[in-house]
Design an enzyme around this catalytic site. Sequence first.
Site, PDB file in Angstrom:
ATOM      1  CB  CYS A  33      -0.940   0.014   1.202  1.00  0.00           C
ATOM      2  SG  CYS A  33      -0.071   0.073   2.773  1.00  0.00           S
ATOM      3  CB  CYS A 102      -3.080  -1.481   8.883  1.00  0.00           C
ATOM      4  SG  CYS A 102      -4.034  -1.629   7.367  1.00  0.00           S
TER       5      CYS A 102
HETATM    6 FE1  FES Z   1      -1.451   0.480   4.280  1.00  0.00          FE
HETATM    7 FE2  FES Z   1      -3.267   0.208   6.135  1.00  0.00          FE
HETATM    8  S1  FES Z   1      -3.592   0.150   4.011  1.00  0.00           S
HETATM    9  S2  FES Z   1      -1.156   0.294   6.375  1.00  0.00           S
END
Ligand code: FES
Length: 122
Positions: A33, A102
């Site tokens: 991400c 996360c």
């Molecule tokens: Fe990247 Fe939560 S989506 S840490």
Amino acid sequence: MYNDKVLKEFSNPQNVGVIENADGVGVVGNASCGDIMKITIKVENDVITDAKFQTFGCTAAIATSSCATQMVIGMTLDEALKLTNAQVVEYLEGLPPQKVHCSVLAEEAIKKAIEDYKSKQN
Ligand code: FES
């Protein structure tokens, strides 16, 4: 998607910032991400006396950083090294399944900051 506890932590995060002259610094990122978390700690007599975070990331990443810093203040280094992302998720009374990863950032950033502190002692 998020429970009230997570939203409260996200909208009123604790320990935001960077400790000047920190004893340990941990920076971790999630390649998928692109989110990044930095945790700085102060250590006295093997006890974490302060912890702050800067997180460029999602709601869960910010809420878990806030929690993790609150949880480790007052812990010994050994206790803090045992902090797991599952404990952080429990403190937050749960995260959506797709957001549990996360919370791993918070666990890793704390561990890295402690490792950094230890490496400076040697
Ligand atoms: Fe990247 Fe939560 S989506 S840490």
